[in-house]
Design an enzyme around this catalytic site. Structure first.
Site, PDB file in Angstrom:
ATOM      1  N   CYS A   1       1.142  -1.321   0.156  1.00 32.76           N
ATOM      2  CA  CYS A   1      -0.223   0.432   0.255  1.00 32.76           C
ATOM      3  C   CYS A   1       0.819   1.308  -0.137  1.00 32.76           C
ATOM      4  O   CYS A   1       2.103   1.839   0.559  1.00 32.76           O
ATOM      5  CB  CYS A   1      -0.993  -0.037   1.175  1.00 32.76           C
ATOM      6  SG  CYS A   1      -1.678  -1.102   1.419  1.00 32.76           S
TER       7      CYS A   1
ATOM      8  N   ARG B   1       4.996   0.933  -6.409  1.00 32.13           N
ATOM      9  CA  ARG B   1       4.773  -0.404  -5.506  1.00 32.13           C
ATOM     10  C   ARG B   1       3.274  -1.598  -5.723  1.00 32.13           C
ATOM     11  O   ARG B   1       3.651  -2.521  -4.870  1.00 32.13           O
ATOM     12  CB  ARG B   1       3.834   0.724  -4.241  1.00 32.13           C
ATOM     13  CG  ARG B   1       5.417   1.667  -3.665  1.00 32.13           C
ATOM     14  CD  ARG B   1       4.987   2.743  -2.650  1.00 32.13           C
ATOM     15  NE  ARG B   1       4.667   1.902  -1.075  1.00 32.13           N
ATOM     16  CZ  ARG B   1       5.377   1.813  -0.240  1.00 32.13           C
ATOM     17  NH1 ARG B   1       6.286   2.531  -0.122  1.00 32.13           N
ATOM     18  NH2 ARG B   1       4.946   1.113   0.874  1.00 32.13           N
TER      19      ARG B   1
ATOM     20  N   TRP C   1      -2.688  -2.537  -1.310  1.00 28.14           N
ATOM     21  CA  TRP C   1      -2.315  -3.583  -2.560  1.00 28.14           C
ATOM     22  C   TRP C   1      -2.896  -4.613  -1.046  1.00 28.14           C
ATOM     23  O   TRP C   1      -2.406  -4.785   0.029  1.00 28.14           O
ATOM     24  CB  TRP C   1      -0.839  -3.518  -1.914  1.00 28.14           C
ATOM     25  CG  TRP C   1      -0.394  -4.930  -3.364  1.00 28.14           C
ATOM     26  CD1 TRP C   1      -0.594  -4.980  -3.897  1.00 28.14           C
ATOM     27  CD2 TRP C   1       0.381  -5.454  -2.390  1.00 28.14           C
ATOM     28  NE1 TRP C   1       0.662  -6.755  -4.560  1.00 28.14           N
ATOM     29  CE2 TRP C   1       0.747  -6.377  -3.669  1.00 28.14           C
ATOM     30  CE3 TRP C   1       0.493  -6.530  -0.973  1.00 28.14           C
ATOM     31  CZ2 TRP C   1       1.745  -8.076  -3.298  1.00 28.14           C
ATOM     32  CZ3 TRP C   1       1.286  -7.648  -0.861  1.00 28.14           C
ATOM     33  CH2 TRP C   1       1.470  -8.756  -2.014  1.00 28.14           C
TER      34      TRP C   1
ATOM     35  N   ASN D   1      -1.290   1.661   5.873  1.00 26.25           N
ATOM     36  CA  ASN D   1      -0.135   0.192   5.299  1.00 26.25           C
ATOM     37  C   ASN D   1       0.390  -0.239   5.975  1.00 26.25           C
ATOM     38  O   ASN D   1       0.320   0.107   7.590  1.00 26.25           O
ATOM     39  CB  ASN D   1       1.152   1.500   4.534  1.00 26.25           C
ATOM     40  CG  ASN D   1       1.859   0.096   4.034  1.00 26.25           C
ATOM     41  OD1 ASN D   1       1.439  -0.583   3.231  1.00 26.25           O
ATOM     42  ND2 ASN D   1       3.146   0.716   3.655  1.00 26.25           N
ATOM     43  N   GLY D   2      -0.117  -1.612   6.154  1.00 23.42           N
ATOM     44  CA  GLY D   2      -0.056  -2.582   6.846  1.00 23.42           C
ATOM     45  C   GLY D   2      -0.487  -3.881   7.408  1.00 23.42           C
ATOM     46  O   GLY D   2      -0.996  -3.883   6.551  1.00 23.42           O
TER      47      GLY D   2
ATOM     48  N   GLU E   1      20.235 -21.442  -6.845  1.00 25.29           N
ATOM     49  CA  GLU E   1      19.314 -19.815  -6.863  1.00 25.29           C
ATOM     50  C   GLU E   1      20.863 -19.049  -7.097  1.00 25.29           C
ATOM     51  O   GLU E   1      20.073 -18.340  -8.114  1.00 25.29           O
ATOM     52  CB  GLU E   1      18.937 -19.481  -5.755  1.00 25.29           C
ATOM     53  CG  GLU E   1      18.374 -18.522  -5.260  1.00 25.29           C
ATOM     54  CD  GLU E   1      17.125 -18.364  -6.237  1.00 25.29           C
ATOM     55  OE1 GLU E   1      16.982 -18.254  -7.263  1.00 25.29           O
ATOM     56  OE2 GLU E   1      17.259 -16.281  -6.684  1.00 25.29           O
TER      57      GLU E   1
ATOM     58  N   LYS F   1      20.035 -16.759 -10.274  1.00 25.88           N
ATOM     59  CA  LYS F   1      20.733 -15.030 -10.218  1.00 25.88           C
ATOM     60  C   LYS F   1      21.396 -14.268 -10.551  1.00 25.88           C
ATOM     61  O   LYS F   1      21.748 -13.897 -11.103  1.00 25.88           O
ATOM     62  CB  LYS F   1      20.639 -14.760  -9.000  1.00 25.88           C
ATOM     63  CG  LYS F   1      19.714 -13.960  -7.834  1.00 25.88           C
ATOM     64  CD  LYS F   1      18.140 -13.555  -8.105  1.00 25.88           C
ATOM     65  CE  LYS F   1      17.807 -14.630  -8.857  1.00 25.88           C
ATOM     66  NZ  LYS F   1      16.226 -15.138  -8.762  1.00 25.88           N
TER      67      LYS F   1
ATOM     68  N   GLU G   1      21.553 -14.805 -14.422  1.00 24.97           N
ATOM     69  CA  GLU G   1      20.148 -13.374 -15.494  1.00 24.97           C
ATOM     70  C   GLU G   1      20.649 -12.545 -15.491  1.00 24.97           C
ATOM     71  O   GLU G   1      20.160 -12.360 -16.427  1.00 24.97           O
ATOM     72  CB  GLU G   1      18.802 -14.231 -14.947  1.00 24.97           C
ATOM     73  CG  GLU G   1      18.320 -13.651 -13.686  1.00 24.97           C
ATOM     74  CD  GLU G   1      17.219 -13.896 -12.923  1.00 24.97           C
ATOM     75  OE1 GLU G   1      16.356 -13.749 -11.765  1.00 24.97           O
ATOM     76  OE2 GLU G   1      16.384 -13.832 -13.822  1.00 24.97           O
TER      77      GLU G   1
ATOM     78  N   HIS H   1      30.916 -35.926 -10.643  1.00 24.61           N
ATOM     79  CA  HIS H   1      29.081 -36.708 -11.634  1.00 24.61           C
ATOM     80  C   HIS H   1      29.752 -36.387 -12.526  1.00 24.61           C
ATOM     81  O   HIS H   1      28.999 -36.184 -13.207  1.00 24.61           O
ATOM     82  CB  HIS H   1      28.325 -37.697 -10.023  1.00 24.61           C
ATOM     83  CG  HIS H   1      28.183 -38.247  -9.582  1.00 24.61           C
ATOM     84  ND1 HIS H   1      28.832 -39.767  -9.151  1.00 24.61           N
ATOM     85  CD2 HIS H   1      28.563 -37.990  -8.402  1.00 24.61           C
ATOM     86  CE1 HIS H   1      28.882 -39.844  -7.672  1.00 24.61           C
ATOM     87  NE2 HIS H   1      28.226 -38.538  -7.279  1.00 24.61           N
TER      88      HIS H   1
ATOM     89  N   LYS I   1       8.850 -10.333 -16.046  1.00 24.92           N
ATOM     90  CA  LYS I   1       8.388 -10.676 -14.760  1.00 24.92           C
ATOM     91  C   LYS I   1       7.965 -11.771 -14.244  1.00 24.92           C
ATOM     92  O   LYS I   1       8.139 -12.609 -13.492  1.00 24.92           O
ATOM     93  CB  LYS I   1       8.235  -9.120 -14.064  1.00 24.92           C
ATOM     94  CG  LYS I   1       7.983  -9.418 -13.201  1.00 24.92           C
ATOM     95  CD  LYS I   1       9.571  -9.754 -11.521  1.00 24.92           C
ATOM     96  CE  LYS I   1       9.511 -10.234 -10.458  1.00 24.92           C
ATOM     97  NZ  LYS I   1       9.960 -10.555  -9.813  1.00 24.92           N
TER      98      LYS I   1
END
Ligand code: M6R
Length: 602
Positions: free
Chosen positions: A2, A28, A74, A100-101, A475, A479, A482, A498, A597
């Site tokens: 938010c 946001r 949001w 917000n929260g 990961e 990252k 990409e 291996h 995205k």
């Protein structure tokens, strides 16, 4: 996440200032928006969807006011709708509030207010605040006291701004959600972030937790939680307009890496009971503990799923993670009491949705672990658990991966509770987690920059780890590749010999993730020696427990913490390595070539 804007002191253009603030907060992410202005009485417009919907509503039904508050929502409590959009009011429309929260004790407050005859019109946690304020006004308290008394009843995270009919003031406060005061010549502003009012003033006060602020046409006052007046420092913002949506960071990815402590607090909010040493995930209360678990996910979310499956197996529940894009090619047998869990930040990844649908077609009960309220995964699955990261704009997933690891840890403890000791240890470490991530973020840069200088011309980069650290190795490599466009591969450390060991040379640095002193961690030491014997520079990402720095050329340190969470801290270091290397190579970090995205095609 938010966004809040508030303005006093520009009576001829209040509505325009609020709309322009909301527009600056769009980055946001939001699913509805609204404003409230005061001209003696309060006037409100709010609409689900894009800001243009609100603009159209205001064009149809114009409003004016000498000051006001605005909000982009949001969704967390209740789906996107006109009713759930902020501002929220009491029944008589005397008080309007934006928030917000998450107000953790809202249900208890709502029960109490309803018992006193209040009628609620939204599903939100926020709506308790105007009703509480109105009840204190009814009891004879003034507007400022009513705000303070209402806030004192709240637990959770909040940035709040409120206006009261007949009162020329905006009352606001914050606790674990951002709120910034903007100080203009004759006008004053509040924003969740500086961009909300940057075109009107560069002078800002960053409010601290527990502080409150009152804005009036003739000035502003910041007070401590006990009501005493404060004399806060006014900072002058130096950013240019291009940078503002990123809060001064060069890229959304870096901003989101730095948002992790906040995102994790938000993820954990109301889900830990430290006294009982228990985990309480309200969304999962209707879900029976499964006999078996299958995960389906893609990319970064798949790595989180591998971690989740590992943790379920440790808790004694058979579990396996599948790449969603492969799952439907031969759906594994689904037995009674089997739960299929889709892990997806966006909730819109076509491969993951298709795997979940295939599982449902075979009779499985499904659970979505997602960041986006109202997403297809959230709507289509039988159950949903939100990771509450706030919107992620950078294509490279960072804060959402951390929140996925934590959410899956909570999920395992909820569905396969451990002995008191295991869960209690986890709960304690989860309470320290945001602080530990913050300390990595505070201390990492010098070592990471040195490493980037040293290793930037390498031929390829490898990442290894075992156990909880195997998904982190995968990961770390994802990252890195990409956003740097350099060749990078991640392996469970035992797999090196291996095949991949053939690629190891003195020109292929190996990032070895070693945390704790478990058997897998000890075995990784052997793998480190294997690559060192072939001349590869070794970067240890470690808490130092096994003194792995003695066998390494470079070290990225993380604080020591409970077993599974060390992996999350190590991953933050690898996020920074990928980011700094990509920046050094001048790559378009937030929008890497060929990537999107949200991948909505199979
Ligand atoms: O929205 P999802 O979590 O379902 O997205 C899955 C992948 O496309 C995503 O994790 C991707 O791998 C990341 N953007 C990589 O950083």
């Amino acid at each position: 996440m938010c966004g809040i804007i508030a303005c006093v002191g520009r009576p001829d253009e209040t509505v325009d200032v609020l709309l322009s603030g909301l527009s600056s907060l769009e980055y946001r992410g939001y699913d509805s928006a609204g404003i409230a202005v005061a001209n003696g009485a309060l006037d409100i417009r709010k609409r689900e969807g894009e800001l243009d919907n609100l603009r159209a509503e205001i064009e149809d039904r114009p409003l004016t006011g000498s000051f006001g508050i605005g909000h982009t929502r949001w969704s967390t409590h209740g789906p996107p709708s006109d009713e759930n959009a902020h501002p929220h009011t009491d029944a008589a429309g005397r008080v309007a509030v934006v928030h917000n929260g998450i107000i953790e004790n809202y249900q208890a407050l709502r029960d109490e207010l309803e018992a006193d005859g209040c009628e609620f019109v939204s599903d939100t946690d926020t709506e308790v605040v105007p009703h509480l304020m109105a009840s204190y006004l009814d009891d004879g308290y003034d507007a400022s006291e009513s705000f303070r008394k209402a806030v004192s009843r709240l637990t959770g995270s909040y940035a709040l701004a409120a206006i009261v009919a007949g009162e020329e003031a905006i009352f606001a406060t914050r606790q674990d959600s951002p709120l910034v005061l903007g100080v203009g010549d004759d006008s004053y502003f509040l924003g969740s972030d500086v961009p909300a009012f940057l075109k009107f003033t560069r002078d800002v006060v960053y409010l601290e937790n527990g502080q409150s602020v009152t804005l009036r046409p003739d000035g502003w006052e910041v007070t401590a939680s006990d009501g005493s007046a404060l004399d806060p420092t006014i900072h002058t913002v130096e950013w240019d307009a291009e940078q503002t949506g990123k809060s001064g960071y060069d890229h959304f990815m870096l901003k989101e890496i730095h948002e992790q402590p906040t995102a994790l607090r938000q993820c954990l909010s109301g889900r830990l009971d430290p006294l009982a040493g228990e985990v309480v995930v309200e969304e999962l209360s209707n879900l029976e503990p499964p006999e078996r678990v299958q995960f389906v996910a893609c990319g970064t979310s798949y790595h989180a799923a591998l971690y989740g499956a590992h943790r379920f197996r440790e808790a004694g529940v058979p579990a396996q993670a599948f790449l969603a894009s492969e799952y439907s090619t031969a759906v594994p047998p689904i037995e009674d009491d089997e739960l299929v869990i889709g892990v997806t930040q966006s909730g819109e990844t076509a491969d993951t949705l298709s795997a979940l649908r295939a599982a449902q077609g075979h009779g499985a009960e499904t659970l979505a672990v997602t960041n986006v309220v109202g997403s297809s995964a959230a709507r289509e699955c039988d159950h949903v658990m939100f990771i509450r990261s706030g919107p992620e704009i950078g294509v490279a997933a960072t804060k959402t991966f951390s929140s996925q690891l934590v959410s899956l840890s909570l999920l395992v403890e909820s569905l396969a509770p451990g002995t008191g000791t295991r869960t209690r240890a986890l709960v304690e470490s989860l309470r320290d987690l945001a602080g530990n991530v913050q300390s990595v973020l505070d201390d990492a840069l010098p070592s990471v920059e040195e490493l980037v200088d040293e290793l930037a011309d390498s031929e390829a980069y490898f990442f290894i780890g075992r156990g909880y650290n195997a998904p982190v190795a995968l990961e770390g490599a994802l990252k890195f590749k990409e956003i740097t466009y350099e060749h990078a591969e991640g392996f469970p450390a035992g797999e090196l010999k291996h095949g991949p060991l053939a690629l190891i040379t003195e020109d292929t640095p190996v990032f070895a993730v070693v945390t704790g002193d478990s058997v897998p961690a000890q075995k990784t030491l052997g793998n480190i020696k294997e690559v060192q014997a072939r001349g590869a520079p070794v970067v240890a990402v470690t808490d130092g427990v096994l003194e792995v720095e003695r066998f390494s050329d470079m070290v990225l340190e993380v604080p020591e913490t409970e077993g599974p969470l060390g992996s999350l801290l190590a991953n933050v270091q690898l996020q920074l390595v990928a980011y700094e290397m990509a920046d050094y190579l001048d790559r378009p970090i937030d929008k890497p070539r060929n990537l999107a995205k949200s991948v909505t095609v199979e």
